[in-house]
Design an enzyme around this catalytic site. Structure first.
Site, mmCIF file in Angstrom:
data_model
loop_
_atom_site.group_PDB
_atom_site.id
_atom_site.type_symbol
_atom_site.label_atom_id
_atom_site.label_comp_id
_atom_site.label_asym_id
_atom_site.label_seq_id
_atom_site.Cartn_x
_atom_site.Cartn_y
_atom_site.Cartn_z
ATOM 1 N N GLU A 19 1.815 -4.263 5.736
ATOM 2 C CA GLU A 19 0.908 -3.934 4.636
ATOM 3 C C GLU A 19 1.343 -4.566 3.323
ATOM 4 O OE1 GLU A 19 3.886 -0.491 4.617
ATOM 5 O OE2 GLU A 19 3.004 -1.854 6.079
ATOM 6 N N ILE A 52 0.854 -1.193 0.000
ATOM 7 C CA ILE A 52 0.000 0.000 0.000
ATOM 8 C C ILE A 52 0.886 1.237 0.000
ATOM 9 C CG2 ILE A 52 -1.792 1.268 1.257
ATOM 10 C CD1 ILE A 52 -2.653 -1.440 2.457
#
Length: 352
Positions: free
Chosen positions: A267, A225
């Site tokens: 992430e 991300i």
């Protein structure tokens, strides 16, 4: 006994033998997999095939400490709207207690004839849904789910032999579902529903070994991300967790039947694609990236909706790969390039 009577008895016992053989094969099938979702689908399809019904559904525990049974999304045939999908069944409800005391396939009309159960909201719900038979699943001495069947295609009554078959099937299914659920708890990240890191590493090694033996393709996607630390600092970790969950859903929803979507760490998410070429991996990367880019997430803290983008790196197996590390390093390098050349893009590894 008359010849007609003899024929009836012979036919009855032949059916008994056939059912026992079927249950033996079903038991083997149920115990051959620990894939929770696949197992549920197998159980429901067995019901459709063996009992000549078009409608079958299961209510199971969504979490370890759950106090409710919830509908599994792979239900068959029943016309279930949003309101019905969200209907939960308390484990301590009168109907569940009744089924725990008599753990066998029970006709709904028989339950409706019991005064203390007539007004039970669950019984009313199943009646409106068109359920004909309720079968409790059992494991470790307790009800761990409910199997719901609709009317038969022939519109005829369920026979006693068929109810016995369902009862035995449910006892086998209850144990198989419990084992699969425990396995899933050990291999699935509870927050994102992605496979955990050690499962990813184990399956990647298995798939690489398969490539060496059979000459098949294998592609690996690494995703990250964009500017997630900045996002967390701006909106807080609660918002960050919601975004992780929603991004993970995009990977799960886009992954193919044999793909493995996993959480590599933090992430960083990944997808192992057995049999896929680099071009197919790129197409998958773009589908996931675009679905994340178009995603709008409600802010748990209130205020403006949340939006993020995703960078994707792709690598494919080659015969010189000695270990997982080789394939992972190339995907990571491609991901690094995607993030440092503009972000929100998919890049395939190219040797320098």
């Amino acid at each position: 006994m008359s010849p007609a009577g003899n024929e009836f008895v012979i036919e009855h016992y032949e059916k008994k033998i056939y059912d026992q053989k079927q249950l033996l094969e079903i038991s083997k099938a149920l115990n051959s997999t620990l894939d929770y979702r696949y197992l549920i689908d197998v159980i429901l399809n067995i019901c459709l095939a063996q009992l000549q019904t078009l409608n079958a559904a299961m209510y199971l525990e969504p979490e370890v400490d759950s106090t409710m049974f919830r509908l599994e999304q792979s239900f068959k045939g029943f016309e279930i709207g949003d309101r019905e999908i969200n209907f939960a069944i308390p484990m301590d409800s009168p109907m569940v207690h009744f089924l725990a005391e008599k753990p066998k396939a029970t006709m709904l009309k028989a339950i409706l004839a019991i005064p203390e159960l007539t007004k039970d909201p669950i019984v009313t719900f199943f009646h409106k849904l068109g359920a004909e038979v309720i079968v409790p699943l059992n494991a470790k001495g307790r009800v761990n789910g409910l199997l719901i069947l609709g009317e038969k295609m022939t519109m005829s009554e369920y026979l006693e032999d068929e109810k016995e078959f369902m009862t035995t099937l449910a006892s086998l299914a209850g144990i198989a579902v419990e084992n699969a659920r425990l396995y899933e708890l050990a291999t699935v990240d509870m927050m994102t529903s992605l496979k955990v890191h050690h499962y990813f590493q184990t399956k990647l090694k298995e798939e690489m070994d398969r490539c060496r033996k059979k000459g098949t393709n294998l592609t690996l996607l690494f995703t990250d991300i964009d500017k997630f630390k900045v996002f967390n600092d701006t909106y807080g970790h609660q918002a960050g967790d919601v975004v992780l969950i929603e991004v993970a859903k995009q990977l799960i929803n886009n992954a193919g039947k044999h793909d493995i979507a996993a959480r590599y760490g933090g992430e960083e998410f990944c997808i192992v694609m057995p049999g896929a070429t680099e071009e197919e991996g790129y197409e998958m990367g773009e589908r996931v990236r675009k679905s994340v880019e178009s995603m709008v997430v409600a802010n748990p803290n209130g205020g403006e909706d949340l939006k993020v983008t995703l960078s994707v790196g792709i690598s494919s197996f080659n015969t010189n790969d000695r270990s997982n590390k080789d394939l992972i390093e190339r995907a990571d390098k491609a991901l690094y390039q995607a993030k440092h050349s503009g972000r929100n893009q998919t890049i395939c590894f190219k040797p320098s």
